[in-house]
Design a protein around this motif. Structure first.
Motif, PDB file in Angstrom:
ATOM      1  N   ILE A  11       1.225  -9.651   0.224  1.00 13.82           N
ATOM      2  CA  ILE A  11       2.522  -9.217  -0.135  1.00 13.82           C
ATOM      3  C   ILE A  11       3.266  -9.945  -1.358  1.00 13.82           C
ATOM      4  CG2 ILE A  11       2.894  -8.320   2.172  1.00 13.82           C
ATOM      5  CD1 ILE A  11       4.648 -10.959   2.680  1.00 13.82           C
ATOM      6  N   GLU A  37       9.526  -2.695   4.881  1.00 15.19           N
ATOM      7  CA  GLU A  37       8.390  -3.497   4.242  1.00 15.19           C
ATOM      8  C   GLU A  37       7.308  -3.446   5.216  1.00 15.19           C
ATOM      9  OE1 GLU A  37      10.241  -7.185   1.725  1.00 15.19           O
ATOM     10  OE2 GLU A  37      11.477  -6.680   3.702  1.00 15.19           O
ATOM     11  N   PHE A  40       5.369  -0.434   5.109  1.00 10.39           N
ATOM     12  CA  PHE A  40       4.762  -0.146   3.757  1.00 10.39           C
ATOM     13  C   PHE A  40       3.472  -1.072   3.724  1.00 10.39           C
ATOM     14  CE2 PHE A  40       4.242  -2.129  -0.518  1.00 10.39           C
ATOM     15  CZ  PHE A  40       3.935  -0.922  -1.325  1.00 10.39           C
ATOM     16  N   ARG A 576       0.498   4.097   2.248  1.00 12.11           N
ATOM     17  CA  ARG A 576       1.840   3.448   1.715  1.00 12.11           C
ATOM     18  C   ARG A 576       2.878   4.314   1.009  1.00 12.11           C
ATOM     19  NH1 ARG A 576      -2.088  -0.883   0.076  1.00 12.11           N
ATOM     20  NH2 ARG A 576      -2.416  -2.245   1.375  1.00 12.11           N
ATOM     21  N   GLU A 771      13.502  -4.468  -6.192  1.00 16.28           N
ATOM     22  CA  GLU A 771      12.229  -5.016  -5.769  1.00 16.28           C
ATOM     23  C   GLU A 771      11.037  -4.208  -6.344  1.00 16.28           C
ATOM     24  OE1 GLU A 771      13.952  -6.595  -1.626  1.00 16.28           O
ATOM     25  OE2 GLU A 771      12.290  -5.570  -1.632  1.00 16.28           O
ATOM     26  N   TRP A 773       7.569  -2.817  -5.511  1.00 14.39           N
ATOM     27  CA  TRP A 773       6.376  -2.563  -4.641  1.00 14.39           C
ATOM     28  C   TRP A 773       5.273  -1.934  -5.180  1.00 14.39           C
ATOM     29  CZ3 TRP A 773       8.825  -1.377   0.873  1.00 14.39           C
ATOM     30  CH2 TRP A 773       9.856  -2.314   1.219  1.00 14.39           C
ATOM     31  N   VAL A 780       4.934  -6.860  -2.323  1.00 13.05           N
ATOM     32  CA  VAL A 780       6.575  -6.832  -2.328  1.00 13.05           C
ATOM     33  C   VAL A 780       6.975  -7.630  -2.948  1.00 13.05           C
ATOM     34  CG1 VAL A 780       8.552  -6.646  -0.829  1.00 13.05           C
ATOM     35  CG2 VAL A 780       6.369  -5.751  -0.058  1.00 13.05           C
ATOM     36  N   LYS A 782       9.741  -9.927  -4.955  1.00 13.46           N
ATOM     37  CA  LYS A 782      11.026  -9.805  -4.992  1.00 13.46           C
ATOM     38  C   LYS A 782      11.916 -10.912  -6.076  1.00 13.46           C
ATOM     39  CE  LYS A 782      11.414  -8.685  -0.094  1.00 13.46           C
ATOM     40  NZ  LYS A 782      12.119  -8.888   1.267  1.00 13.46           N
ATOM     41  N   TRP A 805       4.525   2.470  -9.570  1.00 13.33           N
ATOM     42  CA  TRP A 805       5.238   1.639  -8.947  1.00 13.33           C
ATOM     43  C   TRP A 805       6.024   2.135  -7.951  1.00 13.33           C
ATOM     44  CZ3 TRP A 805       2.952  -2.900  -9.825  1.00 13.33           C
ATOM     45  CH2 TRP A 805       2.382  -3.118 -11.130  1.00 13.33           C
TER      46      TRP A 805
END
Length: 986
Positions: A11, A37, A40, A576, A771, A773, A780, A782, A805
């Protein structure tokens, strides 16, 4: 939530980056992730991919069934669609196995349902052998029908007693486009075609040609009377355009007054004998009847082949459910399982245009008796040109209503009565131009509305996918899939969570792999598809070898493909993406009303010149507008939560009174409506009073419904800026789709092309931290460089070839704004040149170990064992790394060009599968100063071995398949081509 180092890295790394989410400490405690999250990173089963699981000729066994189920589950699939069919499509031979519905077949089916339950795979089942729907149990009276008409001239007064002439067996159907099985039936005499009368009328005959439609108006007659059989390649506007050309009255017309049409139906016996006192004058008797089309199933097994059902009457689908549906349910119940859904696969049945109960259905839907107007089907002007046109509009619309309700709605009722869901591929693309259907309405009758998208014959060549390429070349319309936007709109307006697609249909054989499929998949995602069923995964017996017996079409995607063992990350990407693309609701600013005509299809996704870029839209039909649309806080709102800023009316002067009345109600409730106001009703019910009422309401709406100029200006004047925009060198590369949940705004953005692009992307979100992902890595990110620009956010982004993305704006985010570049520049540190040790799989004819002096395309190698090799080879190399290592400067291994998928290990640590751009992997977790041992497993495709085997005697061949390759066929580039370069961030 505590994550070990392995999951933490998952992640906190992103393709070309390694932007830390938190401290890179394997023992660190990671704060709780949001449900979005978590799901995902580890998608639920419901979000996983499906496939068409074909049983051809019943050539399956228990070992193959168990292997498939276990492999599907292990690689990340959640369900299958079981299709029983004959082999042989495209002339490809296929051996015979268990006969469909035999006791042997039932035992195999029970085993499949038992194994599916054991491993946790849901099973949907196609409701016929082959497709569409039908079988030997469908008698002629319950099959698809064509209407026919004959004429007899009489003069009166006189007593007539005689047999009326039968229609010609195929008058008006001289350009039939190959509906399945029709050659067996089309030229048979009527007595073998189950001819039945519908109605017989007499009309005054003045002997003048102007009794019929004439001039340029006649050019669209074939379309209006359902005799225009368009090809599979027809675009939506080509299907709908002709019937939308209104017939205006001409002073030279000699119409037949409606009140002078005499209904003789009750005076004619079943044998066609008429007894009638003919009034004075000249008369024409118009006999309207119908015959079975003779259209049969596509590639059905002989024991289950037969006529296709009548699409406009429920009896056919009821028989089908009784004969097949209950058997599937009862046999599955014996092993404690149940089908998740039944499927009615793609409509490909020529162009049925009648049903025995047409008069009854017409009265129900249109509110008047159509009998006096039936001569209009032969071009006669009954009442006037305009009145005849309105009747033909009502006729076509009735067929569309019957198809939606009598077939698809009834099918859903039968399924739901057994606790089973329903999936229908009910609006094309195949032959959707050959029948009067309302695509949205048909799809709205499904729990899983479904369409299809194809791969172009040479889809790896971007020039073949350009907007100016024909559908035959690109399998796209103007660069977009033909029906996926229609399916997505149907899902949105009818409140369905999923918009499904039969995915990757093609006539190519073993030329595709995960990396080549991604661009087509992402295009469909941006069109609104969020549930794919891969077409196709053929069930096979392990004892038949590899690559095994295959279908004549469809991307071959099963445990027999060379790269199957490394397909898991591709399925992760699908799951996902589908999870996020089903979350919340689709965001669109515009709802287009598509009118009430039939046929009624939704064009491919496109940019309306009046709307421009950056906004998205849905399309609705009459049913949804009348029954599901309301206004809430000034927005066009649907019961399930979908809402739009404005409603756009079609460019037509004709609109049902009920629709213009509803538009008036919406405007009064505060809706913004843009478009042309009508001047008349489209149908014949209550004519001409209906027109007067339409005009009255239209006058009241003057100034309240905005003129259809720039829709974009309407939105901008309301302060509604584009939802998504991009700048930089992106050109026409980037596409997007936006979903909104109570917890987050979710954008999926993709590079549509095979070249890298950079862009500053602008998102219509305020007061939220973004964010990034990555659905390929499950990352993920951040720490994001972004800028707030009023009520929108700007983010500089970079895309490699076909890279995508998710940009997520959570309601509550721990994201950190940074001034560092989102995509730090990578610099080459060390190219791994020189010799490589390469070990090929000896079981597939390769040498156990060879040394490559440098990286080399296998197809160019002097050794035939390598040149014709298909399968896995392991590259090994030891290299020295003497640069200092730093947590802040991750190190990447760029593989260069890979044919066709790879997995990397360094110093015994597996670093994962690389299947798409960027073709590199973060080696920081395993790299050490000094000596390092690198292993790269590379797998290519089947054709090279098949080409090599084609030159060998059968007893010396390694492969076994029914797909023919020639020894002269061109070999595919294969292997690790490089250059392989270690790169670091500046």
């Amino acid at each position: 939530m505590k994550l070990g180092r392995r999951n933490f890295i998952k992640i906190s790394s992103i393709g070309a980056l390694n932007l830390s989410l938190f401290s890179v400490d394997g023992l660190a405690t990671i704060p709780d992730l949001s449900p979005l999250e978590k799901n995902f990173i580890h998608p639920p089963d419901a979000s996983k991919s499906s496939c068409y699981w074909w049983w051809f000729n019943g050539l399956v066994d228990e070992a193959g069934i168990t292997r498939d189920m276990e492999e599907f589950r292990a690689k990340g699939m959640g369900e299958v669609l079981l299709v029983n069919s004959a082999g042989g499509l495209g002339g490809v031979p296929y051996p015979q196995g268990a006969k469909f519905m035999s006791e042997e077949w039932k035992a195999l089916y029970r085993h499949a349902m038992k194994e599916a339950k054991r491993v946790g795979i849901a099973v949907g089942i196609n409701m016929s052998s082959g497709w569409c729907m039908g079988g030997p149990w469908i008698e002629p009276e319950n099959s698809g029908r064509w209407y026919l008409q004959s004429e007899l001239a009489l003069s009166g007064p006189r007593k007539f007693s005689g047999t009326l002439p039968l229609p010609g067996n195929r008058v008006g159907y001289d350009k039939v486009f190959n509906p399945p099985g029709y050659k067996e039936y089309i030229d048979l005499p009527l007595e073998q075609l189950d001819y039945q009368d519908t109605a017989i009328v007499a009309i005054p005959d003045n002997g003048m040609p102007d009794m019929r439609i004439s001039g340029t108006r006649a050019e669209v007659l074939a379309a209006k009377i359902n005799h225009k059989d368009l090809s599979n390649f027809a675009k939506a506007n080509e299907v709908m355009g002709p019937v939308r050309q209104a017939w205006e009255n001409d002073p030279a017309d000699q119409p037949v007054p409606v009140d002078q049409v005499i209904n003789l139906t009750d005076k004619v016996g079943k044998d066609g004998h008429l007894d009638w006192e003919v009034p004075a004058g000249k008369w024409k008797i118009i006999r309207t009847g119908h015959r079975m089309t003779g259209s049969k199933l596509m590639i059905a097994q002989p024991e289950a082949d037969g006529l296709s059902v009548d699409w406009f009457d429920r009896k056919g689908v009821e028989i089908q459910f009784e004969k097949l549906g209950k058997m599937f349910i009862e046999e599955a119940a014996k092993v404690g399982n149940k089908p998740k859904y039944f499927c009615d696969d793609s409509f490909e049945d020529g162009f049925p245009n009648w049903t025995a109960k047409i008069i009854e259905h017409f009265k129900h839907y249109r509110g008047y008796d159509p009998t006096p107007y039936l001569p209009a089907l032969s071009g006669y002007l009954i009442g006037s040109a305009e009145i005849a046109d309105r009747f033909l509009h009502d006729y076509r619309k009735t067929l569309a209503d019957c198809m939606a309700d009598e077939h698809y709605k009834r099918f859903a009722e039968l399924c739901h009565g057994q606790g089973i869901l329903v999936q229908n591929e009910s609006a094309g693309p195949s032959r959707s131009g050959t029948i009067c259907l309302d695509g949205l309405k048909n799809l709205g009758r499904s729990d899983f509305p479904m369409g299809e998208f194809w791969l172009g014959p040479k889809h790896e060549d971007e020039s073949t996918l350009a907007d100016d390429q024909s559908y035959g070349v690109s399998r796209l319309d103007y660069g977009q899939n033909k029906v996926t936007k229609m399916v997505a709109s149907a899902a949105h307006i009818y409140g369905r969570e999923t918009a499904s697609a039969e995915a990757f249909t093609t006539m190519r054989h073993w030329l595709d792999y995960p990396g080549s499929l991604k661009q087509a998949l992402d295009r469909a995602f941006c069109e609104g598809i969020n549930r794919i069923a891969i077409h196709t995964s053929t069930a096979s017996r392990p004892k038949d070898g590899k690559p095994g017996y295959e279908y004549g079409a469809g991307t071959h995607f099963n445990p027999n493909v060379t790269w199957w063992e490394k397909s898991g990350p591709f399925f992760d990407y699908v799951a996902r993406s589908q999870y996020l693309l089903r979350s919340g609701k689709f965001v669109a600013d515009v709802l287009y009303y598509n009118g009430d005509g039939a046929p009624n299809l939704v064009a491919q996704k496109h940019i309306d010149p009046l709307l421009g870029k950056g906004y998205d839209y849905d399309v609705c039909n009459e049913e949804v507008l009348l029954t599901r649309v309301s206004v809430k806080n000034g927005r066009i709102t649907l019961p399930d939560g979908m809402n739009y800023r404005i409603l756009v009316l079609p460019d037509t002067e004709r609109m049902p009174l009920a629709v213009i009345t509803k538009v008036s109600e919406l405007v009064a409730a505060g809706a913004t409506v843009v478009g042309h106001l009508p001047v008349k009703d489209s149908g014949l019910k209550n004519y001409p009073e209906c027109d007067a009422k339409v005009q009255e309401i239209a006058r009241e709406l003057q100034g309240k419904v905005l003129a259809k100029a720039a829709i974009r200006n309407v939105l901008m004047n309301k302060g509604i800026k584009p939802d998504f925009e991009y700048t930089g060198n992106a050109g026409e590369h980037i596409d997007f789709i936006h979903r909104s949940t109570p917890e987050a705004e979710i954008y999926f953005i993709t590079n549509r092309h095979g070249t890298s692009v950079s862009s500053t992307c602008t998102f219509r979100v305020k007061n939220r931290l973004p964010e990034i992902w990555d659905p390929v890595k499950g990352a993920v990110i951040k720490r994001v460089n972004f800028r707030e620009a009023g009520d929108r956010v700007e983010i500089p982004l970079k895309f490699e070839a076909f890279q995508s993305w998710f940009i997520v704006f959570p309601k509550n985010s721990s994201s950190v704004k940074t001034t560092a570049a989102n995509y730090p520049e990578l610099t080459s540190g060390l190219e791994l040149t020189g010799a490589w040790q390469v070990a090929f799989d000896e079981n597939w004819g390769g040498p156990k170990a060879v040394e490559f002096a440098s990286l080399l395309d296998w197809s160019q190698h002097a050794d035939e064992r390598i040149r014709y090799f298909s399968g896995k080879a392991v590259y090994t190399k030891t290299f020295s790394y003497d640069k200092p290592l730093s947590k802040d400067k991750p190190v990447y291994l760029d593989l260069g060009t890979v044919k066709n998928i790879a997995e990397v290990s360094l110093n015994g640590k597996n670093l994962g599968v690389v299947w798409t751009a960027p073709w590199h992997v973060d080696i920081s977790p395993a790299l050490k100063t000094g000596q390092n041992r690198l292993q790269i497993e590379v797998i290519n495709l089947w054709p090279n071995r098949l080409i090599g085997d084609a030159a060998l005697p059968k007893e010396k061949r390694i492969t076994n398949t029914n797909i023919v390759f020639k020894k002269e066929d061109k070999l595919l580039s294969s292997g690790l081509l490089g250059p392989v370069i270690i790169k670091v961030t500046k």
